[in-house]
Design an enzyme around this catalytic site. Structure first.
Site, PDB file in Angstrom:
ATOM      1  N   ASP A   9      39.937  40.102  21.188  1.00 55.89           N
ATOM      2  CA  ASP A   9      38.739  40.838  21.599  1.00 55.89           C
ATOM      3  C   ASP A   9      38.619  42.149  20.797  1.00 55.89           C
ATOM      4  OD1 ASP A   9      36.590  41.683  23.219  1.00 55.89           O
ATOM      5  OD2 ASP A   9      37.954  42.706  24.600  1.00 55.89           O
ATOM      6  N   ASP A  11      36.269  45.379  21.773  1.00 57.02           N
ATOM      7  CA  ASP A  11      36.209  46.597  22.602  1.00 57.02           C
ATOM      8  C   ASP A  11      37.311  46.611  23.649  1.00 57.02           C
ATOM      9  OD1 ASP A  11      33.916  47.288  21.220  1.00 57.02           O
ATOM     10  OD2 ASP A  11      32.672  46.090  22.565  1.00 57.02           O
ATOM     11  N   ASP A 134      40.728  42.408  27.373  1.00 57.70           N
ATOM     12  CA  ASP A 134      40.928  43.355  28.480  1.00 57.70           C
ATOM     13  C   ASP A 134      40.080  43.010  29.698  1.00 57.70           C
ATOM     14  OD1 ASP A 134      38.584  44.063  27.097  1.00 57.70           O
ATOM     15  OD2 ASP A 134      38.650  46.102  27.895  1.00 57.70           O
TER      16      ASP A 134
END
Lengths: 184, 184
Positions: A9, A11, A134
């Site tokens: 990922d 961000d 996240d």
């Protein structure tokens, strides 16, 4: 031997987006929030103005200027020796971010080919062995093995194996693997 | 019942990119090339100037202005009743196309959610049951069932089932399926 595949990922994982949230808020208000004080908050609640984060996410230039997460470049470069690495970002929600994210990757991760970049909405459609993310919603929809990258908004989650930082990613995918191979 | 999933390519499938190649060439030179005269040519060779197609692909506005393929909108809308539809474009090669392609989809296919759009480089990482694509290299790397959407540059290919146009897509995914169900 076919390499295992890892989706990573952007961000909150490659890009330290919480620093940008706090910097933008400081620019706007002059109020400095310590990153330790937002641990356990939801993203939208990490600054007192509840409309701010959404506004920043729609601000031209926001995604282009996010700082790189500590150690991410070195670890990703090393991971590429043993794995096929894909960057997989749910960028489609923010159309203006698409070009900025592509440029950001070109600047900070020029060793990742455009062939290995995916901008999508739903990560359930991605077919790799691992996903480092996240956000629980992305790990939930993912079909392979999901690994939770720790950040302020997910500290109470316990449903996925947790990687606390990029050194921990290195441990999981490289150090532990070498130990296993050496003990065979 | 879980719906089967179909990935659909943009250029040459949802978007009639050959019309844009020929229009741009006409604008530039005043020479009108009939689309029947390019059948069997490679994309880069479909106009006499061998540098032209690459130039157009890097021209701002090119991807935003491509006409929609005939019948594509109606058939995709109907397919959504029976399948989960994803638009999967290898857009990453052309960074300036990312925003334009997202806007193009918003204008012409507003009934496709941003959650169902994927911009990537390599389609081997996409996990759907079917892929409709005009490029053999994409079908080759795809793990599910690949279907070749006919266009001028792929008329001699015979390694994948061929769908000649959007009516043929409708036949394959809807009419034939209904017949099968009725004959059970």
């Amino acid at each position: 031997m076919i390499k295992k595949t890892i989706s990573i990922d952007m961000d909150g994982v490659l890009a330290d987006i919480k620093q940008s949230y706090l910097s933008y808020y400081f620019e706007e208000t002059g109020i400095c929030i310590d990153e330790n004080d937002i641990i356990g908050q939801r993203e939208a609640d990490c600054v007192p103005d509840k409309t701010a984060i959404s506004r920043y996410l729609h601000t031209p230039g926001f995604f282009r200027s996010i700082p790189v997460a500590k150690d991410a470049q070195d670890v990703v470069k090393e991971l590429q020796n043993y794995y096929d690495i894909y960057v997989v970002s749910a960028a489609m929600e923010f159309p203006t971010s698409l070009f900025e994210k592509r440029e950001w990757l070109q600047e900070h991760f020029p060793f990742i080919s455009w062939k290995n970049i995916v901008f999508c909405g739903y990560k359930g459609v991605i077919n790799t062995d691992f996903l480092i993310d996240d956000h629980i919603k992305n790990l939930d929809s993912f079909l392979g093995r999901g690994l939770l990258f720790e950040t302020f908004h997910n500290v109470t989650e316990d449903r996925f194996e947790r990687l606390k930082n990029w050194n921990d990613v290195h441990r999981f995918f490289i150090t532990d693997l070498s130990n296993k191979v050496m003990n065979l």
